[in-house]
Write an enzyme that holds these catalytic residues in place. Structure first.
Site, mmCIF file in Angstrom:
data_model
loop_
_atom_site.group_PDB
_atom_site.id
_atom_site.type_symbol
_atom_site.label_atom_id
_atom_site.label_comp_id
_atom_site.label_asym_id
_atom_site.label_seq_id
_atom_site.Cartn_x
_atom_site.Cartn_y
_atom_site.Cartn_z
ATOM 1 N NE ARG A 149 -7.808 -15.532 -33.423
ATOM 2 C CZ ARG A 149 -6.529 -15.823 -33.381
ATOM 3 N NH1 ARG A 149 -6.012 -16.750 -34.158
ATOM 4 N NH2 ARG A 149 -5.746 -15.189 -32.535
ATOM 5 C CD GLU A 202 -8.917 -18.120 -28.276
ATOM 6 O OE1 GLU A 202 -8.482 -17.087 -28.769
ATOM 7 O OE2 GLU A 202 -8.221 -19.125 -28.039
ATOM 8 C CG ASN A 210 -8.528 -19.080 -36.468
ATOM 9 O OD1 ASN A 210 -7.873 -18.270 -37.129
ATOM 10 N ND2 ASN A 210 -8.190 -19.436 -35.245
ATOM 11 N NE ARG A 222 4.141 -14.943 -30.045
ATOM 12 C CZ ARG A 222 2.822 -14.957 -29.924
ATOM 13 N NH1 ARG A 222 2.218 -14.045 -29.192
ATOM 14 N NH2 ARG A 222 2.097 -15.865 -30.526
ATOM 15 C CG HIS A 270 -4.493 -14.318 -26.209
ATOM 16 N ND1 HIS A 270 -3.330 -14.335 -25.464
ATOM 17 C CD2 HIS A 270 -4.311 -15.193 -27.221
ATOM 18 C CE1 HIS A 270 -2.465 -15.171 -26.015
ATOM 19 N NE2 HIS A 270 -3.038 -15.701 -27.084
#
Ligand code: ADP
Length: 397
Positions: A90, A383, A7, A240, A179
């Site tokens: 990823r 993940e 990643n 956010r 996601h």
């Protein structure tokens, strides 16, 4: 089979080394502050931990450092790098083209490059990580696993924005969702946990971490999700804002703010951080402040919960009823308190919380009463493991 999962971020490179038959993590770690002053690394394998400052200037250096540790006589887990049979990456954005994970070819790299404009902070370093692996592991298969791919089953009713159609065809302005790797993992894991086939279950999956999103999953296909063309839309997140009236942006432009300033405001200074005003976006700090009577922190948490409840209700209707609402991510998996606030508001959907069952952290559990018609489930996400599994699936054709 041994699979390396990578990643690559703009200044970091995270990895996990898997032995796939048993899905065992042989080693994991991260190099951070790549290209900045005083880069640092962490490496963990078999009970050994190493870490500290390191002299890496770019992602190639970082990968070489990781490779050296992987074959290190004392702390390594491989005799030779040739034991790595495939590398899973990823990749944040695959646009409309990438509806599934894919073996990396020149064409796939071009597609990742075409999506730079949609994910300018993520796709360039993701591609940098792929390039570095191709150099360090010549001949080894690389697979891209896209955050957006699982959401590509969304129908146009969900993914189109109600602006003139040519903005979709010309610029690709639409909802993509993010996601996806996590939503896919927890959807499958929840179906398995409840003993139901994924193609015969309706789920609302809530990934609640620093970034947060919710997805409506109809028999294994995403019907809608809360993030949009970018990860800014939807839920209230750590920093956010999630959904706001787009005219707020126009108002700020007219106040003299630049695009970069507004970008920073909405992506990095909003959400729990901005509303609570406590110089932290960490949910644990927000909860501590709420417990000590801080009104602004209570407000931030209230908005976080209300926005999510709003989406769960909407997705329940969109799905024509759901079997389970699933909580994952740092907050979803670990916060008994935040879950209790959310669950207390799902009575109209047939979900009744069970306080004893809800007293759980980081492991799969049903946290609603047996009589609930909408079950609430905690399901830890993974993940990296999903990327490793996808890599094997692609490799095996
Ligand atoms: P990321 O999106 O960076 O992967 P995580 O999924 O690790 O983030 O989630 C981080 C969030 O989870 C933080 O807001 C953190 O406070 C929260 N979190 C972790 N453990 C707990 C806990 N026990 N109670 C409440 N929040 C928690």
């Amino acid at each position: 089979m041994k699979v390396l999962v990578i990643n690559a971020g703009s200044s970091s490179l995270k990895f996990q080394m898997y032995k796939m038959a048993s899905e065992q993590v042989l080693a994991k770690g991260i190099v951070e502050r790549i290209g900045l002053d005083r880069p640092v690394f962490k490496f963990e394998a078999d009970g050994h931990k190493r870490g500290g400052e390191c002299a890496v200037k770019n992602h190639d250096d970082a990968l070489h450092l990781i490779c050296d540790k992987l074959v290190d006589k004392e702390i390594g887990v491989l005799k030779s790098l040739t034991e790595v049979q495939a590398i899973g990456h990823r990749v944040v954005h695959g646009g409309e083209k990438m509806t599934d994970s894919a073996r990396i070819t020149a064409e796939i790299k071009n597609t990742i490059r075409d999506c730079f404009v949609l994910a300018p902070l993520h796709n360039p370093p993701n591609l940098g990580g792929i390039d570095a692996c191709e150099r360090a592991f010549p001949g080894t298969v690389n697979v891209a696993v896209f955050d957006t791919a699982f959401h590509q089953t969304m129908p146009p009713d969900s993914y189109l924005y109600a602006i003139p159609y040519e903005y979709y065809t010309k610029f690709g302005i639409r909802k993509y969702g993010f996601h996806g790797t996590s939503h896919k993992f927890v959807a499958q894991a929840t179906a398995d946990f409840l003993g139901r086939p994924l193609d015969k279950i309706k789920l609302i999956t809530c990934h609640l971490g620093n970034g947060a999103s919710v997805a409506a999953i109809d028999n294994g296909r995403v019907l809608d999700t809360s993030m949009g063309m970018t990860p800014l839309a939807g839920l209230v997140m750590g920093t956010r804002c999630g959904d706001i009236d787009p005219a707020v942006v126009l108002f700020l432009v007219k106040q003299g703010m630049s695009a970069d300033q507004i970008d920073g405001l909405l992506n990095k200074k909003s959400g729990l951080l901005g509303v609570a005003g406590l110089n932290t976006s960490d949910m644990r700090d927000i909860i501590t402040a709420v417990e000590s009577g801080n009104e602004q922190a209570r407000q931030a948490l209230g908005m976080f919960v209300s926005r999510l409840v709003f989406y769960i209700g909407a997705y329940h209707t969109l799905l024509g009823g759901a079997d389970a609402v699933v909580f994952t991510g740092g907050i979803g998996e670990n916060s008994v308190y935040v879950r209790s606030l959310i669950l207390a508001r799902l009575g109209a959907l047939g979900c009744t919380p069970d306080a004893v069952r809800n007293d759980v952290m980081g492991k799969p559990a049903v946290v609603s009463t047996a009589a609930s018609t909408l079950q609430a489930v905690v399901m830890p996400t993974n993940e990296e493991l999903m990327i490793a599994r996808e890599t094997v699936r692609v490799l095996n054709g």
